[in-house]
Design an enzyme around this catalytic site. Sequence first.
Site, PDB file in Angstrom:
ATOM      1  N   ASN A 190      60.555  17.650 -44.558  1.00 16.87           N
ATOM      2  CA  ASN A 190      61.887  17.315 -44.033  1.00 16.87           C
ATOM      3  C   ASN A 190      62.103  15.815 -43.858  1.00 16.87           C
ATOM      4  OD1 ASN A 190      59.938  17.316 -41.950  1.00 16.87           O
ATOM      5  ND2 ASN A 190      61.517  17.453 -40.401  1.00 16.87           N
ATOM      6  N   GLU A 191      61.299  14.991 -44.526  1.00 14.88           N
ATOM      7  CA  GLU A 191      61.378  13.542 -44.337  1.00 14.88           C
ATOM      8  C   GLU A 191      62.808  13.010 -44.430  1.00 14.88           C
ATOM      9  OE1 GLU A 191      58.946  15.078 -45.764  1.00 14.88           O
ATOM     10  OE2 GLU A 191      57.063  14.127 -45.192  1.00 14.88           O
TER      11      GLU A 191
ATOM     12  N   GLY B 196      54.231  16.321 -42.528  1.00 13.13           N
ATOM     13  CA  GLY B 196      52.777  16.191 -42.712  1.00 13.13           C
ATOM     14  C   GLY B 196      52.045  17.512 -42.484  1.00 13.13           C
TER      15      GLY B 196
ATOM     16  N   LEU C 168      53.226  13.946 -39.195  1.00  8.94           N
ATOM     17  CA  LEU C 168      52.737  12.644 -38.760  1.00  8.94           C
ATOM     18  C   LEU C 168      53.289  12.301 -37.389  1.00  8.94           C
ATOM     19  CD1 LEU C 168      52.906  10.453 -41.985  1.00  8.94           C
ATOM     20  CD2 LEU C 168      51.164  12.063 -41.231  1.00  8.94           C
TER      21      LEU C 168
HETATM   22  N1  CO8 Z   1      55.417  12.878 -33.612  1.00  9.99           N
HETATM   23  C1  CO8 Z   1      55.375  12.492 -32.318  1.00  9.99           C
HETATM   24  N2  CO8 Z   1      55.828  13.255 -31.295  1.00  9.99           N
HETATM   25  C2  CO8 Z   1      56.343  14.459 -31.601  1.00  9.99           C
HETATM   26  C3  CO8 Z   1      56.425  14.922 -32.923  1.00  9.99           C
HETATM   27  C4  CO8 Z   1      55.932  14.082 -33.958  1.00  9.99           C
HETATM   28  N3  CO8 Z   1      55.948  14.453 -35.242  1.00  9.99           N
HETATM   29  N4  CO8 Z   1      56.993  16.146 -32.913  1.00  9.99           N
HETATM   30  C5  CO8 Z   1      57.250  16.430 -31.621  1.00  9.99           C
HETATM   31  N5  CO8 Z   1      56.864  15.426 -30.817  1.00  9.99           N
HETATM   32  C6  CO8 Z   1      56.922  15.351 -29.360  1.00  9.99           C
HETATM   33  C7  CO8 Z   1      58.345  15.530 -28.829  1.00  9.99           C
HETATM   34  O1  CO8 Z   1      59.039  14.307 -28.841  1.00  9.99           O
HETATM   35  C8  CO8 Z   1      58.062  16.041 -27.424  1.00  9.99           C
HETATM   36  O2  CO8 Z   1      57.679  14.925 -26.638  1.00  9.99           O
HETATM   37  P1  CO8 Z   1      58.002  14.887 -25.042  1.00  9.99           P
HETATM   38  O3  CO8 Z   1      57.311  16.100 -24.464  1.00  9.99           O
HETATM   39  O4  CO8 Z   1      57.434  13.596 -24.593  1.00  9.99           O
HETATM   40  O5  CO8 Z   1      59.505  14.982 -24.918  1.00  9.99           O
HETATM   41  C9  CO8 Z   1      56.822  16.904 -27.612  1.00  9.99           C
HETATM   42  O6  CO8 Z   1      56.205  16.466 -28.823  1.00  9.99           O
HETATM   43  C10 CO8 Z   1      57.126  18.382 -27.742  1.00  9.99           C
HETATM   44  O7  CO8 Z   1      58.121  18.556 -28.755  1.00  9.99           O
HETATM   45  P2  CO8 Z   1      59.275  19.656 -28.676  1.00  9.99           P
HETATM   46  O8  CO8 Z   1      59.770  19.763 -27.272  1.00  9.99           O
HETATM   47  O9  CO8 Z   1      60.272  19.358 -29.733  1.00  9.99           O
HETATM   48  O10 CO8 Z   1      58.427  20.969 -29.000  1.00  9.99           O
HETATM   49  P3  CO8 Z   1      58.983  22.341 -29.617  1.00  9.99           P
HETATM   50  O11 CO8 Z   1      57.865  23.308 -29.433  1.00  9.99           O
HETATM   51  O12 CO8 Z   1      60.320  22.698 -29.063  1.00  9.99           O
HETATM   52  O13 CO8 Z   1      59.198  22.036 -31.169  1.00  9.99           O
HETATM   53  C11 CO8 Z   1      58.548  21.113 -33.310  1.00  9.99           C
HETATM   54  C12 CO8 Z   1      58.087  21.722 -31.956  1.00  9.99           C
HETATM   55  C13 CO8 Z   1      59.286  22.184 -34.095  1.00  9.99           C
HETATM   56  C14 CO8 Z   1      57.316  20.654 -34.044  1.00  9.99           C
HETATM   57  C15 CO8 Z   1      59.511  19.939 -32.993  1.00  9.99           C
HETATM   58  O14 CO8 Z   1      58.886  19.093 -32.037  1.00  9.99           O
HETATM   59  C16 CO8 Z   1      59.852  19.117 -34.184  1.00  9.99           C
HETATM   60  O15 CO8 Z   1      60.656  19.527 -35.004  1.00  9.99           O
HETATM   61  N6  CO8 Z   1      59.240  17.909 -34.292  1.00  9.99           N
HETATM   62  C17 CO8 Z   1      59.542  16.946 -35.323  1.00  9.99           C
HETATM   63  C18 CO8 Z   1      58.753  17.258 -36.542  1.00  9.99           C
HETATM   64  C19 CO8 Z   1      59.045  16.290 -37.637  1.00  9.99           C
HETATM   65  O16 CO8 Z   1      60.172  16.093 -38.041  1.00  9.99           O
HETATM   66  N7  CO8 Z   1      57.995  15.644 -38.141  1.00  9.99           N
HETATM   67  C20 CO8 Z   1      58.107  14.704 -39.206  1.00  9.99           C
HETATM   68  C21 CO8 Z   1      57.131  13.594 -39.035  1.00  9.99           C
HETATM   69  S1  CO8 Z   1      57.169  12.490 -40.427  1.00  9.99           S
HETATM   70  C22 CO8 Z   1      55.935  13.032 -41.478  1.00  9.99           C
HETATM   71  O17 CO8 Z   1      55.147  13.854 -41.150  1.00  9.99           O
HETATM   72  C23 CO8 Z   1      55.821  12.472 -42.875  1.00  9.99           C
HETATM   73  C24 CO8 Z   1      56.267  11.093 -43.009  1.00  9.99           C
HETATM   74  C25 CO8 Z   1      56.007  10.570 -44.380  1.00  9.99           C
HETATM   75  C26 CO8 Z   1      56.097   9.050 -44.416  1.00  9.99           C
HETATM   76  C27 CO8 Z   1      57.257   8.582 -45.167  1.00  9.99           C
HETATM   77  C28 CO8 Z   1      57.122   7.168 -45.605  1.00  9.99           C
HETATM   78  C29 CO8 Z   1      58.023   6.260 -44.840  1.00  9.99           C
END
Ligand code: CO8
Length: 300
Positions: free
Chosen positions: A175-176, A151, A106
Amino acid sequence: LCPPGVLPLCCRPPAWDRPARPPPSPLQPPGLPLAPCRSFSNNKIQVELDESSGVAMMKFKSPPVNSLSLEFLTEFSISLEKLENNRACRGVIITSAVPKIFSSGLDITEMCGKSVEHYTEFWRAVQEMWLRLYGSNMVTVAAVNGSSPAGGCLISLSCDYRIMAENPKFSIGLNEAQLGIVAPFWFKDTFVNVVGHRIAERSLQLGSLHPAPEAHKLGLVDELVPEEKLMEKAAAVMAQWLALPDHARQLTKSMMRKAVLDRLVAHREEDIQNFVTFISKESIQKSLRMYMEMLKKRKS
Ligand code: CO8
């Protein structure tokens, strides 16, 4: 007018409530020219349907990380609906056009500093996407060609079969807990249905992201293949699943998934309310802001 609790795009009865589609007509004369490949693309997702095989390829193309924004989720649900309603389509392979990333889950920015109305609309779109995908009559195969947290993992878990690229740098999981948030019951139910209660309980509490080989050991993905073989393997698995009569497979799928789908349908508004209340808390907003900062710091 759509009833309350249903996105405007969804004016037809959802797939899990519809009778199974009849199998293709055996009267089709042999030797007819092959049906064309139809494609439709929107901003964030590209879809190509090969009408001769009945298989659609859906590619996420929303760089940098295919995060599931409101726009992405809406396009995803519309694409699924279009395919579901197309009698020529029997299966869909879901993958990513962004190198190394399947989906980052998400879009966290949709859950930070926004209004109650926005959180409500966003969460309804998350629910809608899951109801359509988990309840799809089509065969759904996830070709996970990159990292797939939260997500992104839910999308994979909602498919019938998961094949992941054999790269230990790619990880997958719900990983929430690491973000200080809690996966809702239907994320948990979907996870339990794939890996069983014990593995799901430990993995959810720890907010684990499992590298591909570990994910395979846990049963979180069904197969690992070298990256260059991923699409070939996905096509082979799809052909195997499509070799069965649609109606028998669809009814079996519905029997296995109905209780979990019905549970969200019955508690949809309550689930939205819970999400909005939870995400609006200052402590949760703070956790999410810190997590976003951590992502940015890790980058620099
Ligand atoms: N949402 C928004 N922006 C994001 C997200 C995300 N999920 N993930 C990454 N970005 C952004 C980063 O902040 C970065 O932004 P900027 O360029 O402006 O600095 C850009 O995308 C690129 O990210 P990275 O440099 O980290 O890219 P990498 O290729 O090194 O890594 C990954 C990619 C592995 C995907 C890494 O970005 C990561 O681990 N992201 C976080 C993923 C995560 O933890 N997602 C969880 C989201 S929560 C969810 O899905 C369920 C919630 C359920 C609801 C619960 C009820 C309350």
